[in-house]
Design an enzyme around this catalytic site. Sequence first.
Site, PDB file in Angstrom:
ATOM      1  N   ILE A 135     -43.649  -0.251  22.435  1.00 20.36           N
ATOM      2  CA  ILE A 135     -43.521  -0.301  20.967  1.00 20.36           C
ATOM      3  C   ILE A 135     -43.928   1.050  20.386  1.00 20.36           C
ATOM      4  O   ILE A 135     -44.925   1.649  20.807  1.00 20.36           O
ATOM      5  CB  ILE A 135     -44.402  -1.431  20.393  1.00 20.36           C
ATOM      6  N   LYS A 148     -51.084 -10.686  31.902  1.00 22.23           N
ATOM      7  CA  LYS A 148     -50.112 -11.211  30.932  1.00 22.23           C
ATOM      8  C   LYS A 148     -49.295 -12.353  31.539  1.00 22.23           C
ATOM      9  O   LYS A 148     -49.076 -13.377  30.914  1.00 22.23           O
ATOM     10  CB  LYS A 148     -49.185 -10.094  30.436  1.00 22.23           C
ATOM     11  N   ASP A 167     -65.930 -10.942  18.443  1.00 25.54           N
ATOM     12  CA  ASP A 167     -65.586 -10.788  19.859  1.00 25.54           C
ATOM     13  C   ASP A 167     -64.651 -11.923  20.267  1.00 25.54           C
ATOM     14  O   ASP A 167     -64.947 -13.094  20.022  1.00 25.54           O
ATOM     15  CB  ASP A 167     -66.907 -10.841  20.664  1.00 25.54           C
ATOM     16  N   ILE A 168     -63.547 -11.571  20.900  1.00 24.72           N
ATOM     17  CA  ILE A 168     -62.566 -12.568  21.359  1.00 24.72           C
ATOM     18  C   ILE A 168     -63.209 -13.580  22.323  1.00 24.72           C
ATOM     19  O   ILE A 168     -62.758 -14.713  22.462  1.00 24.72           O
ATOM     20  CB  ILE A 168     -61.361 -11.857  22.035  1.00 24.72           C
ATOM     21  N   TYR A 195     -52.976  -5.399  34.041  1.00 23.56           N
ATOM     22  CA  TYR A 195     -52.477  -5.852  32.740  1.00 23.56           C
ATOM     23  C   TYR A 195     -51.261  -6.779  32.900  1.00 23.56           C
ATOM     24  O   TYR A 195     -51.182  -7.841  32.276  1.00 23.56           O
ATOM     25  CB  TYR A 195     -52.111  -4.616  31.909  1.00 23.56           C
TER      26      TYR A 195
HETATM   27  N1  SER Z   1     -47.013  -0.825  25.967  1.00 29.41           N
HETATM   28  C1  SER Z   1     -47.647  -1.512  27.046  1.00 29.41           C
HETATM   29  C2  SER Z   1     -48.310  -0.577  27.963  1.00 29.41           C
HETATM   30  O1  SER Z   1     -47.843   0.525  28.071  1.00 29.41           O
HETATM   31  C3  SER Z   1     -46.648  -2.306  27.829  1.00 29.41           C
HETATM   32  O2  SER Z   1     -46.544  -3.532  27.248  1.00 29.41           O
HETATM   33  O3  SER Z   1     -49.236  -0.933  28.600  1.00 29.41           O
END
Ligand code: SER
Length: 290
Positions: free
Chosen positions: A143, A107, A3-4, A103
């Site tokens: 990605i 970040k 676990d992180i 998110y």
């Molecule tokens: N690929 C990520 C997302 O869609 C964005 O960094 O949440």
Amino acid sequence: MADILDKSVIENLLKEHKISAIFHLAALLSSAAEKDPERAHEVNVNGTMALLSNTHRVASSEKRVIKFIFPSSIAVYGIPNIDTKNRAKPVNEDEFNTPITMYGINKLYCEMLGEYYLKYYKSLNTEHSSLNLDFRCLRFPGIISALTVPSGGTSDYAPEMIHSAAQGKGYETFVRPDTIIPFMVMPDAVKALIQLNEVSREKLTKNVYNVTAFSTTAGEIADLVNKVFPDSAISYKPDSNRQKIVDSWPSNIDDSAARKDWGWIPDYDIQKAFNDYLIPEIQNRYNNEK
Ligand code: SER
């Protein structure tokens, strides 16, 4: 597997294996984080904080340097409306740092935490002047991997569309066809992480770098997919929440600092990504599964 958030495991790993570089890839992505923001904060922020503080503690007590490579994201950008997005030039690291998702907020804050560890502890360190925690960060675009389908991201329509078509399945795209964001394929993402780890600290003029490969619309991806898989039934059913998220991300990002400081250059433009990587690897993968 660990676990992180388990501090003792992390500290033991760092000590026992004399780890010299950490690639901190664990996170809940943007769509998943919107479903459970508190859990996202726990993993994305508290997990990163635990890793940073343990790394700093071990590196300074053992008087050595540990590199901390942190992948961040285009989600740290929050462009206020679609007109501004369409008019904007490729966005540099310091513009539009007003994310709209949990998110993205996580970040951006963790980028700042990393820089805090890098700068503040370095200045406090009177005993020996070298730094202990060498924090380096990349902001990735969406990605696309030929080997794995992501989960919980908002750029996932691109890989999902390609993987569905290769399996002979239809795909209902959750964004409009004119939706445009930057992307790169996985081999370039791995290359960027490795290059940033290897470059000497003196060459870095920043701690946070944009990297990108190509910007394209969902419709253009569908056209490329349809050429190879003419039977793929790609349709569009935009989800207003997810659409809002990608509309707040830039069409393109300016990665000139990475190019200048550490020679970043992607190997794959969109044509090469499809012809030399995605299509052959994905076909291979699903043919082998038959
Ligand atoms: N690929 C990520 C997302 O869609 C964005 O960094 O949440």
